[in-house]
Structure formats: structure tokens, C-alpha cells
Design a protein around this motif. Structure first.
Motif, PDB file in Angstrom:
ATOM      1  N   ILE A   1      41.775 111.531  46.529  1.00 60.64           N
ATOM      2  CA  ILE A   1      41.712 110.453  45.586  1.00 60.64           C
ATOM      3  C   ILE A   1      42.514 109.260  45.982  1.00 60.64           C
ATOM      4  N   PRO A   2      43.899 109.562  46.305  1.00 58.16           N
ATOM      5  CA  PRO A   2      44.793 108.576  46.518  1.00 58.16           C
ATOM      6  C   PRO A   2      44.397 107.605  47.745  1.00 58.16           C
ATOM      7  N   LYS A   3      44.012 108.470  48.727  1.00 65.59           N
ATOM      8  CA  LYS A   3      43.744 107.716  50.326  1.00 65.59           C
ATOM      9  C   LYS A   3      42.351 107.033  50.023  1.00 65.59           C
ATOM     10  N   ALA A   4      41.331 107.401  49.206  1.00 66.95           N
ATOM     11  CA  ALA A   4      40.019 106.679  49.270  1.00 66.95           C
ATOM     12  C   ALA A   4      40.580 105.447  48.178  1.00 66.95           C
ATOM     13  N   ALA A   5      41.440 105.511  47.140  1.00 71.01           N
ATOM     14  CA  ALA A   5      41.594 104.481  46.447  1.00 71.01           C
ATOM     15  C   ALA A   5      42.531 103.397  47.122  1.00 71.01           C
TER      16      ALA A   5
ATOM     17  N   ASN B   1      38.190 118.843  55.474  1.00 72.40           N
ATOM     18  CA  ASN B   1      37.796 118.342  56.842  1.00 72.40           C
ATOM     19  C   ASN B   1      36.848 117.304  56.619  1.00 72.40           C
ATOM     20  N   LEU B   2      35.635 117.794  55.781  1.00 69.63           N
ATOM     21  CA  LEU B   2      34.548 116.807  55.494  1.00 69.63           C
ATOM     22  C   LEU B   2      34.738 115.456  54.779  1.00 69.63           C
ATOM     23  N   LEU B   3      35.841 115.796  53.721  1.00 69.28           N
ATOM     24  CA  LEU B   3      36.354 114.695  52.910  1.00 69.28           C
ATOM     25  C   LEU B   3      37.029 113.753  53.825  1.00 69.28           C
ATOM     26  N   ASP B   4      38.002 114.379  54.624  1.00 65.49           N
ATOM     27  CA  ASP B   4      38.913 113.402  55.509  1.00 65.49           C
ATOM     28  C   ASP B   4      38.086 112.598  56.280  1.00 65.49           C
ATOM     29  N   ASN B   5      36.826 113.123  57.076  1.00 69.15           N
ATOM     30  CA  ASN B   5      36.017 112.406  57.824  1.00 69.15           C
ATOM     31  C   ASN B   5      35.247 111.464  56.881  1.00 69.15           C
TER      32      ASN B   5
ATOM     33  N   TYR C   1      37.001 105.752  69.086  1.00 71.99           N
ATOM     34  CA  TYR C   1      37.980 106.228  69.748  1.00 71.99           C
ATOM     35  C   TYR C   1      39.285 105.377  69.289  1.00 71.99           C
ATOM     36  N   GLU C   2      39.097 104.361  68.184  1.00 77.57           N
ATOM     37  CA  GLU C   2      40.143 103.704  67.901  1.00 77.57           C
ATOM     38  C   GLU C   2      40.539 104.360  66.604  1.00 77.57           C
ATOM     39  N   THR C   3      39.858 105.272  65.711  1.00 77.70           N
ATOM     40  CA  THR C   3      40.048 105.870  64.833  1.00 77.70           C
ATOM     41  C   THR C   3      40.932 107.087  64.871  1.00 77.70           C
ATOM     42  N   GLU C   4      41.763 107.409  63.917  1.00 74.33           N
ATOM     43  CA  GLU C   4      42.563 108.624  64.162  1.00 74.33           C
ATOM     44  C   GLU C   4      42.233 109.777  63.955  1.00 74.33           C
ATOM     45  N   GLY C   5      42.548 110.853  64.749  1.00 72.91           N
ATOM     46  CA  GLY C   5      41.780 112.101  64.647  1.00 72.91           C
ATOM     47  C   GLY C   5      41.868 112.728  65.997  1.00 72.91           C
ATOM     48  N   VAL C   6      41.620 113.985  66.361  1.00 75.03           N
ATOM     49  CA  VAL C   6      41.923 114.748  67.495  1.00 75.03           C
ATOM     50  C   VAL C   6      40.300 115.524  67.693  1.00 75.03           C
ATOM     51  N   GLY C   7      39.444 115.390  66.822  1.00 69.96           N
ATOM     52  CA  GLY C   7      38.016 115.801  67.084  1.00 69.96           C
ATOM     53  C   GLY C   7      38.086 117.404  67.073  1.00 69.96           C
ATOM     54  N   ILE C   8      38.786 117.937  66.139  1.00 67.95           N
ATOM     55  CA  ILE C   8      38.814 119.523  65.966  1.00 67.95           C
ATOM     56  C   ILE C   8      38.341 119.937  64.384  1.00 67.95           C
ATOM     57  N   GLY C   9      38.269 118.949  63.491  1.00 66.74           N
ATOM     58  CA  GLY C   9      37.958 119.295  62.111  1.00 66.74           C
ATOM     59  C   GLY C   9      36.653 119.874  61.893  1.00 66.74           C
ATOM     60  N   LEU C  10      35.714 119.067  62.526  1.00 65.55           N
ATOM     61  CA  LEU C  10      34.092 119.792  62.186  1.00 65.55           C
ATOM     62  C   LEU C  10      34.047 121.053  62.980  1.00 65.55           C
ATOM     63  N   TYR C  11      34.784 121.248  64.112  1.00 66.71           N
ATOM     64  CA  TYR C  11      34.538 122.457  64.788  1.00 66.71           C
ATOM     65  C   TYR C  11      35.304 123.485  64.030  1.00 66.71           C
ATOM     66  N   LEU C  12      36.319 123.223  63.590  1.00 66.12           N
ATOM     67  CA  LEU C  12      37.028 124.216  62.494  1.00 66.12           C
ATOM     68  C   LEU C  12      36.172 124.505  61.419  1.00 66.12           C
ATOM     69  N   THR C  13      35.353 123.528  60.777  1.00 66.34           N
ATOM     70  CA  THR C  13      34.705 123.793  59.605  1.00 66.34           C
ATOM     71  C   THR C  13      33.545 124.552  59.995  1.00 66.34           C
ATOM     72  N   ARG C  14      32.781 124.526  61.185  1.00 69.72           N
ATOM     73  CA  ARG C  14      31.667 125.259  61.543  1.00 69.72           C
ATOM     74  C   ARG C  14      32.036 126.689  61.702  1.00 69.72           C
ATOM     75  N   GLN C  15      33.456 126.842  62.341  1.00 72.40           N
ATOM     76  CA  GLN C  15      33.814 128.400  62.348  1.00 72.40           C
ATOM     77  C   GLN C  15      34.009 128.959  61.111  1.00 72.40           C
ATOM     78  N   ILE C  16      34.572 128.306  60.085  1.00 70.78           N
ATOM     79  CA  ILE C  16      34.820 128.868  58.748  1.00 70.78           C
ATOM     80  C   ILE C  16      33.565 129.118  58.064  1.00 70.78           C
TER      81      ILE C  16
END
Length: 300
Positions: A170-174, A202-206, A258-273
Motif C-alpha cells: 500500500i505505501p509503495k502504491a500510494a 512477487n505478483l504485487l511487486d510487478n 530494461y530500465e525498470t528495476e528487477g532481476v527477472g526471478i520473481g515470476l520464476y520463483l512464483t511458478r515454482q511455489i
């Protein structure tokens, strides 16, 4: 009784004896094969010396196969143990220096600095946070992939877990002027609260990251007969059709992001979970109109 009758009787008796012997022999072989399988499944199979005059060649070859499989299983477990130790070492060895760098960076930013110095301190702090997030994600992913970390799914309501996850963003969105809402639900599913919260975060962060200022992000639950669907929907830039399957790959980053922060592992981890709990994840998107990531969790 003629000699022909005697011969016929002898052949009949011999055939009967052969049939009985073959049946007993086949039963003996099947019992041995069954014993071998039981020992192999229990992880205590040891190859023995077989006498080809007593045991069939098939049984002997089967024993050799199980012996080789047992050796492979032991080697695999040894490799997993090594990986487990390596991951523990990496996690332990990196946490302290990363935390120290972050601490010194924060202390530096509290000093009297020139505008350029403050910019450098802020950039350094951001990079350290990125490094810490990357190490944490890699450790979590490696633990899931190697079976070191086991998900403990249990039946329970989804609302408390989702409320906690949404509250974190909520704070980041606001700050970006994004409206983040959670639709009320009383649905229940079978899930691991801690790791499912990680997946939802991870989904909310994206969603918050890629949704422009003034946009909306909505979290809602739709129960089906066998699954509960947890959907995180935004009205961001969307994902081209050619990239929708790629976004779940480890370290995949869209050329447009490519200009957005992130390392490209959040969705992969979400799928594993999701897969580790008997569920799955899907994405639907329309370029320019937003995306919806749906996490499906079993209901029983």
C-alpha cells in the motif's frame, strides 16, 4: 495295458511334473523380484551374488539394474547434500557483508555531503538493496529446486494471507498514486501461507512496478470446483503475446523493461511455489490495457 499306453502315461506324468516345476520356479522368481523391488523402494537394496543355474537371467539383470539405480540415488542424495551445504554457506557468507555495506551506506548518507555525494550514497544504497534481494531470491529458488525446502500446504482461509501481502505494498502504491484494492473473500484453499504470500508479493511487486501513476491494481479470489484463483490485475503496459510464456523463465527481462528495476526471478520463483503446492500460474494480457496474473491453488 500295452506298451503304447505306458509310454503315453510316462510322457503325461513328465509333462505334468514339468508344468508343476515351471510354476513353482516362476513363483520363486516373482517372489525374488518382489523382494528386490521392496528393498529398492525402501532404499536398502544391495546386490547379491546370483547363481544363474538357480535364478533366471532376467532376474539377474533386474538385480544389476536396481543396484545401479540404488547407486545413482545415493549419488544424487550426496549431490543434494553438497548443494544444501553450499547454499547455506553462500547465504551465511553474504548476509553479513551485504548488511554491513548497507549500514555504512546509511551512515554515510547522514553525513554532510555535497549534492553529488548524496546522489552517490543513494545510488549505492539502492544497488546494495538490489544485491540483497537477488541473493535472497537465488537462495530461495535453489532450495525449492533441489527439494531442500519443502512446502507445507494446509487448508485455510485465503483472506488473512492476502490482507498481509497487500498491506506491504500500500505505501509503495500510494507513493506512485496507484489505487491498490483487495476484494473481500471467504474462500479457502490448501496452501503454504508463508510461501504463497511470497508468490503473491512477487505478483504485487510487478503490478505496482509496471503500473503507471494514477493506475489501479486489484487482487481478487474466484473459487472453482477444484481450485481457487487468486488474480492480481493491473492496467499497465501489458505483455506482448510472444513474451507471455517467456516471463516465467529465470532471469528473463522484457526488452521493454530494461530500465525498470528487477532481476527477472520473481515470476520464476512464483511458478515454482505454485507447482510445489499442486497448483499453477497463468497470465492474460492485452498490450496497452494491462495484465492479469492468476495463481491457482488446490481446494482439497
Amino acid at each position: 495295458m500295452t506298451w503304447i499306453t505306458v509310454v503315453i502315461a510316462i510322457f503325461a506324468a513328465a509333462a505334468l511334473a514339468a508344468a508343476v516345476w515351471n510354476r513353482l520356479y516362476a513363483g520363486h522368481v516373482m517372489k525374488n523380484l518382489n523382494r528386490m523391488l521392496d528393498a529398492a523402494m525402501a532404499g536398502r537394496f544391495l546386490e547379491q551374488a546370483f547363481d544363474e543355474s538357480l535364478l533366471s537371467a532376467v532376474e539377474s539383470r533386474f538385480a544389476h539394474y536396481l543396484a545401479a539405480d540404488a547407486v545413482s540415488a545415493r549419488k544424487l542424495q550426496e549431490e543434494k547434500d553438497k548443494i544444501k551445504t553450499l547454499i547455506a554457506d553462500i547465504s551465511h557468507q553474504t548476509k553479513t557483508p551485504v548488511a554491513n555495506i548497507l549500514l555504512y551506506t546509511q551512515l554515510l548518507s547522514e553525513q554532510e555531503l555535497s549534492p553529488e555525494g548524496r546522489d552517490c550514497a543513494a545510488a549505492l544504497e539502492g544497488q546494495v538493496e538490489k544485491l540483497r534481494a537477488l541473493v535472497d531470491a537465488l537462495v530461495k529458488t535453489s532450495r525449492l529446486e533441489t527439494g531442500i525446502l519443502v512446502l507445507h500446504a494446509k487448508a485455510g482461509p485465503l483472506a488473512p494471507m492476502l490482507e498481509d501481502a497487500v498491506a506491504q505494498f500500500i505505501p509503495k502504491a500510494a507513493k506512485k498514486g496507484i489505487t491498490l484494492t483487495l476484494a473481500a473473500t471467504d474462500a479457502q484453499a490448501v496452501f503454504d501461507p508463508k510461501w504463497t504470500a511470497e508468490a503473491v508479493c512477487n505478483l504485487l511487486d510487478n503490478a505496482v512496478k509496471y503500473t503507471p501513476s494514477g493506475g489501479t491494481v486489484t487482487v481478487e479470489v474466484l473459487p472453482y470446483q477444484m481450485f481457487c484463483r487468486v488474480s492480481v490485475t493491473d492496467n499497465g503496459p501489458g505483455i506482448p503475446e510472444a513474451e507471455r510464456a517467456k516471463v516465467f523463465r529465470r532471469f528473463y527481462r522484457s526488452p521493454a523493461a530494461y530500465e525498470t528495476e528487477g532481476v527477472g526471478i520473481g515470476l520464476y520463483l512464483t511458478r515454482q511455489i505454485a507447482q510445489g503446492q499442486g497448483g499453477y500460474i497463468k497470465v492474460s494480457s492485452r498490450p496497452g490495457q494491462g495484465s492479469s496474473f492468476s495463481l491457482y491453488l488446490p481446494r482439497s
